[in-house]
Write an enzyme that holds these catalytic residues in place. Structure first.
Site, PDB file in Angstrom:
ATOM      1  CG  ASP A 114      -4.559  -1.261   0.469  1.00  0.00           C
ATOM      2  OD1 ASP A 114      -3.540  -1.893   0.780  1.00  0.00           O
ATOM      3  OD2 ASP A 114      -4.863  -0.169   0.968  1.00  0.00           O
ATOM      4  CB  SER A 171      -0.955  -0.044   1.197  1.00  0.00           C
ATOM      5  OG  SER A 171      -1.968   0.923   1.090  1.00  0.00           O
TER       6      SER A 171
END
Length: 284
Positions: free
Chosen positions: A159, A39
């Site tokens: 993500d 991320s």
């Protein structure tokens, strides 16, 4: 270059702590042979591999209140609260140029972790083997619901933290003797639950991706297990951990520049405090 694995946790703008740590590393010419980012950790990691200290802080502090970068309007216009089109294009090519040549020519094995919508499993995109590593970084950083899925080679991703917040086990499985973790939460922090309205939103929004929903629902228990394992590995001297010493009071979309600057400085101070211990760990 140190032969070892550097693992960078995400956390959206909490990654300013990581930016502070990595800037101190760069200022002390401390680079690792393998860097894996999840991320926002992946976004922070690219400027480390390109050897550009200060760049992540300049972006996330200098442009956090710029509507072109972050804001609800981006959800309406671009279907993502962080405008990655602006970040990866105008900002990285004209305003605060990213050193593409250094990044792509670097011998560092850089990996971005994203989550497959089809399987709900983490996928590891390595720079030298990936068809488009910067798109993989974008996928790794695209938060569910407030970001649109990113397509790579015909498959959709979001993500990396949805399935693998801190991929230290892969580094162990890959045979690394030296593993350094940069975390964005203090020791003892636990994700005990996800609020019911959020779970309902996940179930509705991703109803066509049941495996991804299961990965999202399992985030708290997975994160709790990882934190307990990290504590044991750290006590045994198997890994080296750098993390905030106090609870981090910065939200995913924090707009308070003073708080963001303070968090960046906390990362710098913690890296400086631990630098000699880290060198001793690496030299063992």
């Amino acid at each position: 270059m140190e032969k070892g694995a550097l693992i960078l946790e995400g956390g959206s703008l909490r990654s300013l702590f990581t930016a502070g740590v990595l800037d101190v590393f760069m200022e002390n010419d401390l680079y690792f042979s393998d860097v894996t980012g999840v991320s926002a950790g992946a976004l922070t990691g690219v400027s480390y591999v390109s050897k550009q200290p200060g760049r992540t802080a300049q972006i996330n502090i200098g442009y956090v209140n710029d509507k072109r970068y972050l804001g609800v309007n981006n959800l309406l216009l671009h279907h993502e609260i962080f405008n990655f089109d602006f970040l990866f294009n105008e900002l990285s090519r004209e305003i605060l140029p990213f050193d593409f040549n250094t990044f792509f020519s670097s011998p560092v094995h850089f990996t971005a972790v994203a989550t497959s919508l089809d399987t709900g499993e983490p996928v590891y995109f390595e720079k030298s083997a990936c068809s488009d590593i910067l798109t993989a970084v974008r996928a790794s950083s695209s938060m569910p619901v407030v970001s649109k899925a990113v397509t790579i080679d015909g498959k959709r991703y979001l993500d990396g933290g949805c399935s693998m917040a801190i991929p230290y086990q892969k580094a162990i499985d890959d045979g690394f003797e030296k593993i350094v973790l940069v975390l964005t939460r203090q020791q003892g922090y636990r994700k005990l639950y996800t609020r019911r309205p959020v779970l309902r939103a996940y179930a509705k929004y991703f109803r066509h991706y049941p495996n991804f929903i299961r990965a999202l629902f399992a985030v708290p228990t997975r994160y709790d297990r990882q934190q307990r394992e990290i504590d044991e590995l750290e006590k045994a001297g198997r890994i080296f951990v750098i993390r905030p010493q106090q609870p981090v009071n910065v939200s995913h979309t924090e707009r308070d520049v003073e708080k963001l600057t303070a968090l960046y400085n906390d990362g710098r101070k913690e890296a400086e405090r631990q630098l000699e211990a880290l060198r001793a760990y690496l030299a063992k």
